[in-house]
Design a protein around this motif. Structure first.
Motif, mmCIF file in Angstrom:
data_model
loop_
_atom_site.group_PDB
_atom_site.id
_atom_site.type_symbol
_atom_site.label_atom_id
_atom_site.label_comp_id
_atom_site.label_asym_id
_atom_site.label_seq_id
_atom_site.Cartn_x
_atom_site.Cartn_y
_atom_site.Cartn_z
ATOM 1 N N UNK A 1 51.505 -46.250 -48.373
ATOM 2 C CA UNK A 1 50.353 -46.405 -47.517
ATOM 3 C C UNK A 1 50.537 -45.562 -46.247
ATOM 4 N N UNK A 2 49.416 -45.252 -45.643
ATOM 5 C CA UNK A 2 49.473 -44.506 -44.392
ATOM 6 C C UNK A 2 50.093 -45.407 -43.311
ATOM 7 N N UNK A 3 50.963 -44.824 -42.481
ATOM 8 C CA UNK A 3 51.661 -45.609 -41.470
ATOM 9 C C UNK A 3 51.564 -44.958 -40.096
ATOM 10 N N UNK A 4 51.682 -45.790 -39.100
ATOM 11 C CA UNK A 4 51.679 -45.365 -37.697
ATOM 12 C C UNK A 4 52.941 -44.573 -37.391
ATOM 13 N N UNK A 5 52.779 -43.463 -36.674
ATOM 14 C CA UNK A 5 53.922 -42.671 -36.220
ATOM 15 C C UNK A 5 54.076 -42.785 -34.710
ATOM 16 N N UNK A 6 52.996 -42.544 -33.983
ATOM 17 C CA UNK A 6 53.075 -42.598 -32.531
ATOM 18 C C UNK A 6 51.699 -42.551 -31.903
ATOM 19 N N UNK B 1 39.428 -40.649 -25.098
ATOM 20 C CA UNK B 1 40.077 -41.223 -26.266
ATOM 21 C C UNK B 1 41.593 -41.341 -26.109
ATOM 22 N N UNK B 2 42.103 -42.470 -26.581
ATOM 23 C CA UNK B 2 43.520 -42.566 -26.880
ATOM 24 C C UNK B 2 43.724 -41.851 -28.220
ATOM 25 N N UNK B 3 44.908 -41.319 -28.447
ATOM 26 C CA UNK B 3 45.121 -40.585 -29.683
ATOM 27 C C UNK B 3 46.432 -40.974 -30.339
ATOM 28 N N UNK B 4 46.483 -40.784 -31.643
ATOM 29 C CA UNK B 4 47.679 -41.165 -32.360
ATOM 30 C C UNK B 4 47.983 -40.241 -33.519
ATOM 31 N N UNK B 5 49.180 -40.379 -34.024
ATOM 32 C CA UNK B 5 49.607 -39.697 -35.239
ATOM 33 C C UNK B 5 49.967 -40.740 -36.291
ATOM 34 N N UNK B 6 49.522 -40.500 -37.499
ATOM 35 C CA UNK B 6 49.866 -41.329 -38.640
ATOM 36 C C UNK B 6 50.390 -40.412 -39.736
ATOM 37 N N UNK B 7 51.034 -40.998 -40.736
ATOM 38 C CA UNK B 7 51.487 -40.189 -41.859
ATOM 39 C C UNK B 7 51.410 -40.988 -43.147
ATOM 40 N N UNK B 8 51.306 -40.269 -44.240
ATOM 41 C CA UNK B 8 51.264 -40.913 -45.551
ATOM 42 C C UNK B 8 52.150 -40.140 -46.499
ATOM 43 N N UNK B 9 53.200 -40.820 -46.949
ATOM 44 C CA UNK B 9 54.118 -40.242 -47.921
ATOM 45 C C UNK B 9 53.591 -40.507 -49.326
ATOM 46 N N UNK C 1 64.549 -36.053 -44.717
ATOM 47 C CA UNK C 1 63.764 -35.963 -45.943
ATOM 48 C C UNK C 1 62.669 -37.025 -45.963
ATOM 49 N N UNK C 2 62.992 -38.200 -45.435
ATOM 50 C CA UNK C 2 62.021 -39.292 -45.453
ATOM 51 C C UNK C 2 60.860 -39.093 -44.479
ATOM 52 N N UNK C 3 60.893 -38.019 -43.699
ATOM 53 C CA UNK C 3 59.741 -37.683 -42.854
ATOM 54 C C UNK C 3 58.682 -36.911 -43.629
ATOM 55 N N UNK C 4 58.993 -36.551 -44.862
ATOM 56 C CA UNK C 4 58.035 -35.838 -45.692
ATOM 57 C C UNK C 4 56.773 -36.672 -45.896
ATOM 58 N N UNK C 5 55.630 -36.091 -45.559
ATOM 59 C CA UNK C 5 54.364 -36.819 -45.637
ATOM 60 C C UNK C 5 53.227 -35.887 -45.228
ATOM 61 N N UNK C 6 52.021 -36.357 -45.445
ATOM 62 C CA UNK C 6 50.854 -35.731 -44.829
ATOM 63 C C UNK C 6 50.660 -36.408 -43.473
ATOM 64 N N UNK C 7 50.571 -35.604 -42.444
ATOM 65 C CA UNK C 7 50.440 -36.118 -41.085
ATOM 66 C C UNK C 7 48.990 -35.963 -40.615
ATOM 67 N N UNK C 8 48.489 -37.035 -40.010
ATOM 68 C CA UNK C 8 47.111 -37.080 -39.546
ATOM 69 C C UNK C 8 47.071 -37.360 -38.050
ATOM 70 N N UNK C 9 46.205 -36.671 -37.349
ATOM 71 C CA UNK C 9 45.921 -37.092 -35.977
ATOM 72 C C UNK C 9 44.646 -37.926 -35.991
#
Length: 125
Positions: free
Chosen positions: A44-49, A32-40, A88-96
């Motif tokens: 909406x949930x957005x791509x992080x890396x 698998x390729x893997x990624x991180x997303x976040x939702x403030x 501060x704007x990095x505040x979010x729920x982070x998902x792998x």
């Protein structure tokens, strides 16, 4: 299939650092390729890396470039997100998340069939 569990979230002051971890079980992670997303809140949930299945390539959202680093260890079935110079704007729920190798856009959450439950990151200003 792969099951994902995030950890490492918490409260940190602006300018500080935090490392998130994503532990996988089930299929070998080199499938698998893997990624991180976040939702403030309210957004909406957005791509992080993203990191390629073998760790050979990473891609980041512009707002985190130079501050965030993704790494993985397939032998340990883990992925990490090192976050420095937090704002501060990095505040979010982070998902792998995980997607099958060589499939779909790495930026789109719909490409990733497997998700963790999320971990809260709060950056105080």
């Amino acid at each position: 299939q792969v099951q994902l569990v995030e950890s490492g979230g918490g409260l940190v002051q602006a300018g500080g650092s935090l490392q998130l971890s994503c532990a996988a079980s089930g299929d070998p992670t080199n499938m698998y390729d893997m990624g991180w997303f976040r939702q403030a809140p309210g957004k909406e949930r957005e791509f992080v890396g993203y990191i390629m299945w073998n760790g050979g390539s990473t891609t980041y959202q512009d707002s985190v470039k130079g501050r965030f680093t993704i790494s993985r260890d397939n032998a340990k079935r883990t992925m990490a997100l090192q976050m420095n110079s937090l704002k501060h704007e990095d505040t979010a729920v982070y998902y792998c998340a995980a997607k099958h190798r060589y499939t779909g856009s790495l930026y789109r959450e719909t490409t990733y069939p497997y998700w963790g439950q999320g971990t809260q990151v709060t950056v105080s200003s």
